[in-house]
Design a protein around this motif. Sequence first.
Motif, short mmCIF file in Angstrom:
data_model
loop_
_atom_site.label_atom_id
_atom_site.label_comp_id
_atom_site.label_asym_id
_atom_site.label_seq_id
_atom_site.Cartn_x
_atom_site.Cartn_y
_atom_site.Cartn_z
N HIS A 15 1.49 12.49 0.68
CA HIS A 15 0.33 11.66 1.25
C HIS A 15 -0.76 12.19 1.82
O HIS A 15 -2.16 12.49 1.56
N ARG A 75 -6.53 11.54 -6.42
CA ARG A 75 -6.85 11.20 -7.46
C ARG A 75 -8.41 11.83 -7.95
O ARG A 75 -8.73 12.05 -8.81
N HIS A 130 0.63 -1.09 -0.27
CA HIS A 130 -0.17 -0.07 -0.37
C HIS A 130 0.66 1.39 -0.06
O HIS A 130 0.15 2.54 1.52
N THR A 131 1.94 1.35 -0.57
CA THR A 131 3.08 2.66 -0.93
C THR A 131 2.50 2.11 -2.89
O THR A 131 2.37 1.80 -3.32
N TRP A 132 2.92 3.98 -2.78
CA TRP A 132 3.37 3.91 -4.04
C TRP A 132 4.53 3.33 -5.52
O TRP A 132 4.82 2.80 -6.44
N SER A 133 5.75 3.17 -3.85
CA SER A 133 7.17 3.04 -4.08
C SER A 133 7.00 1.40 -4.34
O SER A 133 8.23 0.54 -5.38
N GLU A 186 6.76 9.94 0.96
CA GLU A 186 6.83 8.92 0.28
C GLU A 186 8.37 9.45 -0.29
O GLU A 186 7.40 10.73 -2.03
N LEU A 235 9.97 8.25 -4.80
CA LEU A 235 9.70 7.78 -5.68
C LEU A 235 10.75 7.62 -6.00
O LEU A 235 11.90 7.62 -6.34
N GLY A 275 -3.55 7.10 -0.95
CA GLY A 275 -3.57 6.40 -1.94
C GLY A 275 -4.66 7.18 -3.30
O GLY A 275 -4.40 7.86 -3.35
N PRO A 276 -5.71 6.12 -3.59
CA PRO A 276 -6.37 6.63 -5.10
C PRO A 276 -7.36 8.14 -4.82
O PRO A 276 -7.91 8.46 -5.77
N VAL A 314 5.98 11.84 -3.18
CA VAL A 314 4.21 11.83 -2.64
C VAL A 314 3.81 12.41 -1.61
O VAL A 314 4.62 11.45 -0.72
#
Length: 182
Positions: A97, A120, A66-69, A87, A89, A116-117, A95
Motif C-alpha cells: 500500500h 489504480r 478498508h483492507t483488500w483481504s 497486506e 492476501l 486503496g483504489p 499488496v
Amino acid sequence: MGVDRMRANALFLLIGTLLMSTPARAEVVSADSGGFQIRSVLTIAAPAEKVYAALGEIDKWWSPAHTWSGNSANLHLSLQAGGCLCEKLDNGGSVQHMVVVYAAPGKELRLSGGLGPLQREAAVGTLTFSLTAKGAATEVVEVYNVGGYTKGGWTSWAPNVDEVLSQQLGRLKSYVEIGKPQ
C-alpha cells in the motif's frame, strides 16, 4: 438499577465512545483536477512514544472494511525508512500500500503511496502523521497529499478519502486509549 436508567447509562457510554473515537477536526483542505489535500487533527490521551508505537500495530486498529483481504490481521507496517505498509492476501498474493520514507520515533511518520483504489490511478501520495506532546497527551496531525492523473480530476475523491482516513485515525485513538478500536 431500573431499566430506563440502564438504557440511559448505555446511551451515554455509546455517545462518549463515539465522541472519543471521532477526530476533533477533519477537513478537505483543497481539491482540484490535479490532486487534493486532507487533514485531520485529534488529541490522544497517551505519550507520543506510545502513539508512535501504535502506528506500527496497524493490524490491531485499522478497519477490516478498508483492507483488500477483509482482515486487518493481514496488515503489517514496519516503522523504519523503506518499511512497508503491506497486506497479505488469502490467495497467497500481497499488496504494497505504502512505503515509509521518514521515521522519527515519537515525532513523525511519513509514508508514500496510493491507498486503496488510488493505486489504480496515476496517483502519488504522501501520508504524514505528526505527533506533538500536549502535557500527558499527544496531538496527532494526519495529512494526506495526493496528486497525479485521474479521469475527471480529484475533486470527487477527496471527501471519501477524508472520511476513510478520519475513521482510521479515530480507531487509532480508541486503540491507544482503551485497547481496542471502536
